[in-house]
Design an enzyme around this catalytic site. Structure first.
Site, PDB file in Angstrom:
ATOM      1  N   TYR A  98       0.876  -1.174   0.000  1.00 31.09           N
ATOM      2  CA  TYR A  98       0.000   0.000   0.000  1.00 31.09           C
ATOM      3  C   TYR A  98       0.914   1.225   0.000  1.00 31.09           C
ATOM      4  CZ  TYR A  98      -3.863  -3.196   0.954  1.00 31.09           C
ATOM      5  OH  TYR A  98      -4.787  -4.214   0.870  1.00 31.09           O
TER       6      TYR A  98
ATOM      7  N   PRO B 211     -15.558  -3.349   1.053  1.00 32.73           N
ATOM      8  CA  PRO B 211     -16.951  -3.668   1.414  1.00 32.73           C
ATOM      9  C   PRO B 211     -17.976  -2.685   0.881  1.00 32.73           C
ATOM     10  CG  PRO B 211     -15.774  -2.789   3.310  1.00 32.73           C
ATOM     11  CD  PRO B 211     -14.748  -3.042   2.246  1.00 32.73           C
TER      12      PRO B 211
END
Ligand SMILES: NC(=O)c1ccc[n+]([C@@H]2O[C@H](COP(=O)([O-])OP(=O)(O)OC[C@H]3O[C@@H](n4cnc5c(N)ncnc54)[C@H](OP(=O)(O)O)[C@@H]3O)[C@@H](O)[C@H]2O)c1
Length: 294
Positions: free
Chosen positions: A58, A213
């Site tokens: 990341y 999500p």
């Protein structure tokens, strides 16, 4: 620090809040300054979140490896709350040559990546170390075996997998106990449901960490205009994002959602969805609705 609903991570892992914090948007393209990023992480922790998900990759590119882990390590050290109670999950097994996302599941790479993650996080062990994705160039058992060795050496407390199929979960379990599986799950992408991964995790007592999500960086922006989601959000007096996260959590007893955020407001809102329960009818309406990815 508020008390949010919790679920156990896997059969013998720690209890964590049903909503974790996904660190990725704080470190990839479009990221905020590090000083702002720290306030976002603190907002999630202050809201009661006890699980943070990160990865060595990341970052912007190979020269920036560990950016998100350094941010999280620093934010935890400077947080006024009980940082030793926060479970940190990171991953190895990818690389970022010139900003691309590539796989590297060779054991030697995973050993080096784990040591680099320990340094970036400034911790003496990693709570949960996940294979970021299977590498088609490397036998899967060799990659998982490397993680198992890291656990044996005490560098890693628990082993997890990410971006895996039901068959790969079984192959992983044959090598070492698998605490968690992290795959994508949101109303736009339901393959974790249709291909049986969530059910397999339920059956095996494996924690299912639902990534992206609310649909990920692009699709989440479509939620406020979605007719079914916006209507349920109004009924619940919640945001569309909180409604969708609650739907994700309802997909299985071991599911934990790890939404990302670049603002404190979004981090707090994500945490609030842990306390939101949808009715069967609301769930069914989201199950039946069409979510266009265009
Ligand atoms: N294992 C893997 O291969 C993999 C792949 C992807 C992601 N992940 C993990 O999963 C985490 C979450 O995935 P993701 O970041 O791709 O997608 P996501 O959580 O579905 O969406 C993140 C975006 O949603 C927006 N958002 C969140 N809550 C919001 C709210 N209440 N209101 C408005 N906007 C809201 C945020 O916008 P702002 O940025 O404007 O706050 C954020 O950028 C990542 O951080 C990472 O830890 C893992």
């Amino acid at each position: 620090m508020r008390s949010l609903p919790r679920r156990r991570l896997g059969a013998d892992g720690p209890e964590v809040t049903t909503i974790g914090f996904g660190g990725m948007p704080l470190s990839i393209a479009g990221r905020p300054p590090a000083s702002v990023a720290e306030t976002v992480i603190h907002a999630a922790l202050d809201a009661g979140v006890t699980l943070i998900d990160t990865a060595d990759v990341y970052c912007l590119d190979q020269n920036d490896i560990g950016h998100n882990e350094r941010l999280i390590g620093q934010a935890l050290r400077r947080w006024s709350g009980p940082s030793d109670e926060i479970v940190v999950a990171t991953k190895g097994g990818l690389a970022r040559p010139e900003g691309a996302w590539t796989r590297n599941g060779r054991p030697e790479h995973l050993r080096q990546a784990c040591d680099a993650s320990l340094r970036a996080l400034q911790r003496d062990h990693i709570d949960l170390y996940q294979l970021h994705a299977p590498d088609p160039e490397v036998p899967f058992e060799e990659s998982v075996g490397a993680l198992s060795d890291l656990a044996q050496a005490g560098k890693v407390r628990w082993v997890g997998l990410s971006n895996v199929s039901v068959a790969e979960i079984a192959r992983g379990q044959a090598v070492t106990p698998i605490l968690t599986v992290q795959n994508r799950l949101n109303p736009f992408f339901r393959e974790a449901l249709t291909e049986g991964v969530v059910d397999a995790c339920t059956a095996e007592g494996i924690g299912f960490l639902a990534y992206s999500p609310v649909g990920g960086g692009r699709l989440n922006k479509k939620l406020p205009e979605h007719p079914v989601i916006s209507q349920i959000a109004e009924q619940c007096d919640a945001t569309p994002h909180a409604v969708v996260t609650a739907w994700v959590l309802a997909q299985g007893p071991t599911v934990i959602a790890i939404p990302g955020a670049r603002t404190r407001e979004h981090a707090r809102d994500a945490a609030s969805s842990a306390s939101l329960t949808l009715t069967d009818n609301q769930r069914q309406r989201i199950d039946d609705a069409v979510f266009s990815r265009d």
